[in-house]
Design a protein around this motif. Structure first.
Motif, short mmCIF file in Angstrom:
data_model
loop_
_atom_site.label_atom_id
_atom_site.label_comp_id
_atom_site.label_asym_id
_atom_site.label_seq_id
_atom_site.Cartn_x
_atom_site.Cartn_y
_atom_site.Cartn_z
N ASN A 1 0.82 -1.22 0.00
CA ASN A 1 0.00 0.00 0.00
C ASN A 1 0.85 1.26 0.00
O ASN A 1 0.46 2.29 0.55
CB ASN A 1 -0.99 0.02 1.18
CG ASN A 1 -2.07 -1.01 1.01
OD1 ASN A 1 -2.58 -1.23 -0.08
ND2 ASN A 1 -2.40 -1.68 2.10
N ASN A 2 2.01 1.19 -0.64
CA ASN A 2 2.90 2.33 -0.73
C ASN A 2 2.63 3.06 -2.04
O ASN A 2 3.41 3.01 -2.98
CB ASN A 2 4.36 1.87 -0.64
CG ASN A 2 5.31 3.03 -0.47
OD1 ASN A 2 4.97 4.18 -0.72
ND2 ASN A 2 6.52 2.72 -0.04
N TYR A 3 1.49 3.74 -2.08
CA TYR A 3 1.07 4.43 -3.29
C TYR A 3 1.94 5.63 -3.61
O TYR A 3 2.07 6.00 -4.77
CB TYR A 3 -0.40 4.84 -3.18
CG TYR A 3 -1.35 3.67 -3.13
CD1 TYR A 3 -1.18 2.57 -3.97
CD2 TYR A 3 -2.41 3.64 -2.25
CE1 TYR A 3 -2.04 1.49 -3.93
CE2 TYR A 3 -3.29 2.56 -2.20
CZ TYR A 3 -3.09 1.50 -3.04
OH TYR A 3 -3.95 0.43 -3.01
N THR A 4 2.55 6.21 -2.62
CA THR A 4 3.42 7.36 -2.87
C THR A 4 4.61 6.93 -3.72
O THR A 4 4.92 7.57 -4.74
CB THR A 4 3.90 7.98 -1.54
OG1 THR A 4 2.75 8.41 -0.80
CG2 THR A 4 4.82 9.16 -1.79
N GLU A 5 5.29 5.87 -3.33
CA GLU A 5 6.44 5.39 -4.10
C GLU A 5 6.00 4.83 -5.45
O GLU A 5 6.71 4.99 -6.45
CB GLU A 5 7.23 4.33 -3.31
CG GLU A 5 8.00 4.89 -2.14
CD GLU A 5 9.05 5.92 -2.57
OE1 GLU A 5 9.77 5.69 -3.57
OE2 GLU A 5 9.14 6.97 -1.89
N ALA A 6 4.85 4.19 -5.50
CA ALA A 6 4.33 3.67 -6.77
C ALA A 6 4.03 4.82 -7.73
O ALA A 6 4.31 4.73 -8.93
CB ALA A 6 3.09 2.82 -6.53
N LYS A 7 3.51 5.91 -7.19
CA LYS A 7 3.23 7.10 -8.01
C LYS A 7 4.53 7.69 -8.54
O LYS A 7 4.63 8.05 -9.71
CB LYS A 7 2.46 8.14 -7.21
CG LYS A 7 2.12 9.39 -8.01
CD LYS A 7 1.47 10.45 -7.16
CE LYS A 7 2.40 11.14 -6.22
NZ LYS A 7 3.40 12.02 -6.80
N ILE A 8 5.55 7.76 -7.70
CA ILE A 8 6.84 8.31 -8.10
C ILE A 8 7.46 7.45 -9.20
O ILE A 8 7.96 7.96 -10.20
CB ILE A 8 7.78 8.45 -6.89
CG1 ILE A 8 7.26 9.54 -5.96
CG2 ILE A 8 9.22 8.72 -7.32
CD1 ILE A 8 7.95 9.58 -4.59
N LEU A 9 7.41 6.13 -9.02
CA LEU A 9 7.95 5.22 -10.03
C LEU A 9 7.19 5.36 -11.34
O LEU A 9 7.80 5.44 -12.42
CB LEU A 9 7.91 3.78 -9.52
CG LEU A 9 8.38 2.70 -10.49
CD1 LEU A 9 9.79 2.97 -10.99
CD2 LEU A 9 8.29 1.33 -9.82
N SER A 10 5.88 5.41 -11.28
CA SER A 10 5.06 5.57 -12.48
C SER A 10 5.36 6.88 -13.19
O SER A 10 5.43 6.94 -14.41
CB SER A 10 3.57 5.51 -12.13
OG SER A 10 3.25 4.28 -11.55
N HIS A 11 5.54 7.93 -12.40
CA HIS A 11 5.85 9.25 -12.96
C HIS A 11 7.21 9.22 -13.67
O HIS A 11 7.35 9.73 -14.79
CB HIS A 11 5.86 10.31 -11.84
CG HIS A 11 6.21 11.67 -12.32
ND1 HIS A 11 5.30 12.49 -12.94
CD2 HIS A 11 7.39 12.35 -12.29
CE1 HIS A 11 5.89 13.62 -13.26
NE2 HIS A 11 7.16 13.56 -12.88
N SER A 12 8.19 8.61 -13.04
CA SER A 12 9.52 8.49 -13.65
C SER A 12 9.47 7.69 -14.95
O SER A 12 10.07 8.07 -15.96
CB SER A 12 10.50 7.82 -12.68
OG SER A 12 10.66 8.59 -11.53
N LEU A 13 8.73 6.60 -14.91
CA LEU A 13 8.56 5.78 -16.11
C LEU A 13 7.91 6.57 -17.24
O LEU A 13 8.34 6.47 -18.39
CB LEU A 13 7.70 4.56 -15.79
CG LEU A 13 8.43 3.37 -15.20
CD1 LEU A 13 7.46 2.46 -14.47
CD2 LEU A 13 9.15 2.61 -16.30
N LYS A 14 6.91 7.33 -16.89
CA LYS A 14 6.20 8.13 -17.89
C LYS A 14 7.18 9.06 -18.62
O LYS A 14 7.18 9.14 -19.84
CB LYS A 14 5.09 8.94 -17.21
CG LYS A 14 4.34 9.88 -18.13
CD LYS A 14 3.32 10.69 -17.36
CE LYS A 14 4.03 11.71 -16.48
NZ LYS A 14 3.12 12.63 -15.79
N GLY A 15 8.04 9.72 -17.87
CA GLY A 15 8.99 10.64 -18.47
C GLY A 15 10.02 9.94 -19.34
O GLY A 15 10.31 10.37 -20.45
N VAL A 16 10.57 8.85 -18.84
CA VAL A 16 11.58 8.11 -19.60
C VAL A 16 10.96 7.53 -20.86
O VAL A 16 11.59 7.55 -21.93
CB VAL A 16 12.24 7.01 -18.73
CG1 VAL A 16 13.15 6.13 -19.56
CG2 VAL A 16 13.01 7.63 -17.58
N CYS A 17 9.75 7.02 -20.76
CA CYS A 17 9.09 6.45 -21.93
C CYS A 17 8.87 7.51 -23.01
O CYS A 17 8.99 7.21 -24.20
CB CYS A 17 7.76 5.82 -21.54
SG CYS A 17 7.95 4.30 -20.60
#
Length: 126
Positions: free
Chosen positions: A52-68
């Motif tokens: 339930n660590n949505y904060t870190e999951a959001k950060i990872l998803s955000h980073s992925l979005k930019g790199v993609c």
């Protein structure tokens, strides 16, 4: 140039190269970086969801979005954006998105390997 003739169905490498001033060397850095940092992103997101660590999951998803976006992996960028939004809102839509994410990461990594093989086979990456 070899990279123009490569079959990469899940990466718009021509657009990505255009954004990078047609620098194959810089593009290779991004490709290798994605491969090294995000190859296990699906497992990481699953683990973060279980915790339930949505904060870190959001950060990872955000980073992925930019790199993609820089990579030219447009479908994966869209899925990453949707994941980021889901984690931000904690709406559990991410549970439905993770399978598509896993599949898209797999095909993008296959394309990355093909592109890297092509780049490494030319002298233009030097």
């Amino acid at each position: 140039m070899c990279i123009i003739n490569i079959n990469a169905e899940n990466i718009d490498y021509e657009s990505a190269l255009g954004k990078l001033g047609n620098s194959i060397k810089l593009y290779k850095i991004i490709l290798v970086g994605f491969k090294n940092k995000y190859a296990n992103a699906y497992d990481d997101l699953v683990t973060l969801g279980i915790e339930n660590n949505y904060t870190e999951a959001k950060i990872l998803s955000h980073s992925l979005k930019g790199v993609c976006g820089n990579l030219g992996a447009n479908n994966l960028e869209i899925i990453s954006r949707e994941l980021e939004y889901s984690y931000l809102n904690e709406d559990n839509k991410h549970l439905q998105l993770l399978d598509a994410f896993k599949q898209e990461v797999h095909v993008v990594l296959e394309d990355i390997n093909s592109i890297l093989e092509c780049i490494d086979g030319t002298n233009e990456s030097k």
